[in-house]
Design a protein around this motif. Sequence first.
Motif, PDB file in Angstrom:
ATOM      1  N   SER A   1       0.860  -1.186   0.000  1.00 37.76           N
ATOM      2  CA  SER A   1       0.000   0.000   0.000  1.00 37.76           C
ATOM      3  C   SER A   1       0.894   1.233   0.000  1.00 37.76           C
ATOM      4  O   SER A   1       1.623   1.477   0.973  1.00 37.76           O
ATOM      5  N   THR A   2       0.838   1.995  -1.085  1.00 37.85           N
ATOM      6  CA  THR A   2       1.684   3.200  -1.155  1.00 37.85           C
ATOM      7  C   THR A   2       1.254   4.198  -0.076  1.00 37.85           C
ATOM      8  O   THR A   2       2.093   4.882   0.506  1.00 37.85           O
ATOM      9  N   GLY A   3      -0.046   4.269   0.216  1.00 38.44           N
ATOM     10  CA  GLY A   3      -0.527   5.184   1.266  1.00 38.44           C
ATOM     11  C   GLY A   3       0.073   4.808   2.622  1.00 38.44           C
ATOM     12  O   GLY A   3       0.526   5.674   3.376  1.00 38.44           O
TER      13      GLY A   3
ATOM     14  N   CYS B   1       3.660   5.859   2.763  1.00 32.54           N
ATOM     15  CA  CYS B   1       3.770   7.318   2.943  1.00 32.54           C
ATOM     16  C   CYS B   1       3.516   7.686   4.410  1.00 32.54           C
ATOM     17  O   CYS B   1       4.263   8.472   5.002  1.00 32.54           O
ATOM     18  N   ARG B   2       2.457   7.108   5.008  1.00 37.19           N
ATOM     19  CA  ARG B   2       2.137   7.442   6.411  1.00 37.19           C
ATOM     20  C   ARG B   2       3.250   6.970   7.346  1.00 37.19           C
ATOM     21  O   ARG B   2       3.560   7.624   8.337  1.00 37.19           O
ATOM     22  N   GLN B   3       3.870   5.861   6.992  1.00 42.65           N
ATOM     23  CA  GLN B   3       4.992   5.360   7.801  1.00 42.65           C
ATOM     24  C   GLN B   3       6.147   6.369   7.775  1.00 42.65           C
ATOM     25  O   GLN B   3       6.728   6.672   8.813  1.00 42.65           O
TER      26      GLN B   3
ATOM     27  N   GLY C   1      -4.812  16.062   0.883  1.00 40.30           N
ATOM     28  CA  GLY C   1      -5.565  15.159   0.003  1.00 40.30           C
ATOM     29  C   GLY C   1      -5.062  15.153  -1.432  1.00 40.30           C
ATOM     30  O   GLY C   1      -5.733  14.637  -2.326  1.00 40.30           O
ATOM     31  N   LYS C   2      -3.850  15.724  -1.664  1.00 47.33           N
ATOM     32  CA  LYS C   2      -3.319  15.737  -3.034  1.00 47.33           C
ATOM     33  C   LYS C   2      -2.355  14.565  -3.235  1.00 47.33           C
ATOM     34  O   LYS C   2      -1.949  13.926  -2.267  1.00 47.33           O
ATOM     35  N   LEU C   3      -1.975  14.337  -4.482  1.00 48.80           N
ATOM     36  CA  LEU C   3      -1.053  13.233  -4.770  1.00 48.80           C
ATOM     37  C   LEU C   3       0.386  13.697  -4.622  1.00 48.80           C
ATOM     38  O   LEU C   3       0.705  14.846  -4.952  1.00 48.80           O
TER      39      LEU C   3
ATOM     40  N   ASP D   1      -1.894  -1.735  -3.892  1.00 46.97           N
ATOM     41  CA  ASP D   1      -3.035  -1.018  -3.317  1.00 46.97           C
ATOM     42  C   ASP D   1      -2.686   0.480  -3.349  1.00 46.97           C
ATOM     43  O   ASP D   1      -1.899   0.955  -2.546  1.00 46.97           O
ATOM     44  N   GLY D   2      -3.260   1.175  -4.348  1.00 46.84           N
ATOM     45  CA  GLY D   2      -3.010   2.625  -4.423  1.00 46.84           C
ATOM     46  C   GLY D   2      -1.946   3.011  -5.435  1.00 46.84           C
ATOM     47  O   GLY D   2      -1.542   4.165  -5.491  1.00 46.84           O
ATOM     48  N   PHE D   3      -1.496   2.084  -6.252  1.00 50.52           N
ATOM     49  CA  PHE D   3      -0.523   2.361  -7.314  1.00 50.52           C
ATOM     50  C   PHE D   3      -0.812   1.416  -8.464  1.00 50.52           C
ATOM     51  O   PHE D   3      -1.004   0.236  -8.208  1.00 50.52           O
TER      52      PHE D   3
ATOM     53  N   THR E   1       1.073   8.370 -15.830  1.00 49.96           N
ATOM     54  CA  THR E   1       2.543   8.318 -15.765  1.00 49.96           C
ATOM     55  C   THR E   1       2.993   7.143 -14.893  1.00 49.96           C
ATOM     56  O   THR E   1       3.957   6.442 -15.219  1.00 49.96           O
ATOM     57  N   GLN E   2       2.293   6.913 -13.792  1.00 45.88           N
ATOM     58  CA  GLN E   2       2.659   5.791 -12.910  1.00 45.88           C
ATOM     59  C   GLN E   2       2.383   4.444 -13.590  1.00 45.88           C
ATOM     60  O   GLN E   2       3.126   3.478 -13.413  1.00 45.88           O
ATOM     61  N   ALA E   3       1.285   4.382 -14.361  1.00 46.20           N
ATOM     62  CA  ALA E   3       0.957   3.124 -15.049  1.00 46.20           C
ATOM     63  C   ALA E   3       2.044   2.796 -16.069  1.00 46.20           C
ATOM     64  O   ALA E   3       2.477   1.640 -16.199  1.00 46.20           O
TER      65      ALA E   3
HETATM   66  P1  AMP Z   1      -4.295   6.044   0.442  1.00 45.33           P
HETATM   67  O1  AMP Z   1      -3.940   5.452   1.764  1.00 45.33           O
HETATM   68  O2  AMP Z   1      -4.124   5.086  -0.712  1.00 45.33           O
HETATM   69  O3  AMP Z   1      -5.640   6.719   0.466  1.00 45.33           O
HETATM   70  O4  AMP Z   1      -3.217   7.207   0.154  1.00 45.33           O
HETATM   71  C1  AMP Z   1      -3.087   8.308   1.027  1.00 45.33           C
HETATM   72  C2  AMP Z   1      -2.313   9.408   0.358  1.00 45.33           C
HETATM   73  O5  AMP Z   1      -0.977   8.957   0.033  1.00 45.33           O
HETATM   74  C3  AMP Z   1      -2.870   9.889  -0.982  1.00 45.33           C
HETATM   75  O6  AMP Z   1      -3.944  10.829  -0.824  1.00 45.33           O
HETATM   76  C4  AMP Z   1      -1.631  10.534  -1.602  1.00 45.33           C
HETATM   77  O7  AMP Z   1      -1.340  11.785  -1.002  1.00 45.33           O
HETATM   78  C5  AMP Z   1      -0.527   9.563  -1.186  1.00 45.33           C
HETATM   79  N1  AMP Z   1      -0.379   8.498  -2.211  1.00 45.33           N
HETATM   80  C6  AMP Z   1      -0.621   7.163  -2.024  1.00 45.33           C
HETATM   81  N2  AMP Z   1      -0.403   6.501  -3.165  1.00 45.33           N
HETATM   82  C7  AMP Z   1      -0.039   7.417  -4.088  1.00 45.33           C
HETATM   83  C8  AMP Z   1       0.291   7.342  -5.469  1.00 45.33           C
HETATM   84  N3  AMP Z   1       0.287   6.175  -6.143  1.00 45.33           N
HETATM   85  N4  AMP Z   1       0.614   8.502  -6.104  1.00 45.33           N
HETATM   86  C9  AMP Z   1       0.660   9.675  -5.456  1.00 45.33           C
HETATM   87  N5  AMP Z   1       0.334   9.821  -4.161  1.00 45.33           N
HETATM   88  C10 AMP Z   1      -0.016   8.704  -3.469  1.00 45.33           C
END
Ligand code: AMP
Length: 229
Positions: A35-37, A40-42, A61-63, A90-92, A97-99
Amino acid sequence: MNINRNIVVFLGPPGAGKGSLSKLCSQRLGWIQFSTGNVCRQHISEGTEIGKQIDFTIKSGKLISDGLITKMVADWLYLQLKNPGAVILDGFPRTRTQALALNDLLKSFDLSDIKLDIIKMVIPDSSIISRLSARYICQNNKCQAVYSMHTDSLKPKSGIICDDCTHPLIRRPDDEESAIKQRLETYYNHEKDLIEFYSEEGLAVKKLEVECPLDQVFDKLLALIDRAD
Ligand code: AMP
């Protein structure tokens, strides 16, 4: 590399249940979730350089940038693809561009022929808002288990404490109403591009209706994955 495996990509708006379904797939099938999210939180809770860089963007809430997120996925995927078993992303990818970057990564790992299952979760916005307003996650960044105070089967067993690791549960800052709106808008803006990208690649995007109990979502997912396209 062992290519007897597949990659399952969960596309879906925030609150669709990507994390909960991934956890169930890990428990029942041994699939490995990335999970990329969560990553990121970690970074944020550990106060790493990356964490400091992305904190504000995530809260609003931005990417975060395609380059940064792709690097995280590349490092992880390189290690994981040596092991057998399905991998859930999960989340990528979340943008075109990422695809493209994922395709390039698989080519560079000599895995262009790996089976990619693209699953698009479908749920009305009204349900998303009610799900996110009841969502709690475990504060322990190694756990980040997800709970819902609205659904009996997803409630913690006692108080606001994680069943798995007993750490306190918290609300995610980006589950506040203003951030939810931003996240939904961002998601739908990119969803169209992703679907277009995969159809140009000749890959079916399989729709999974997720407004039902998690067990049913799981069964529907297995049926979709088994279906040849
Ligand atoms: P999620 O837990 O998947 O809802 O992700 C939480 C936040 O992490 C997103 O709102 C983005 O800020 C960042 N994030 C997670 N995955 C991506 C991704 N593939 N590309 C860009 N930002 C991401």
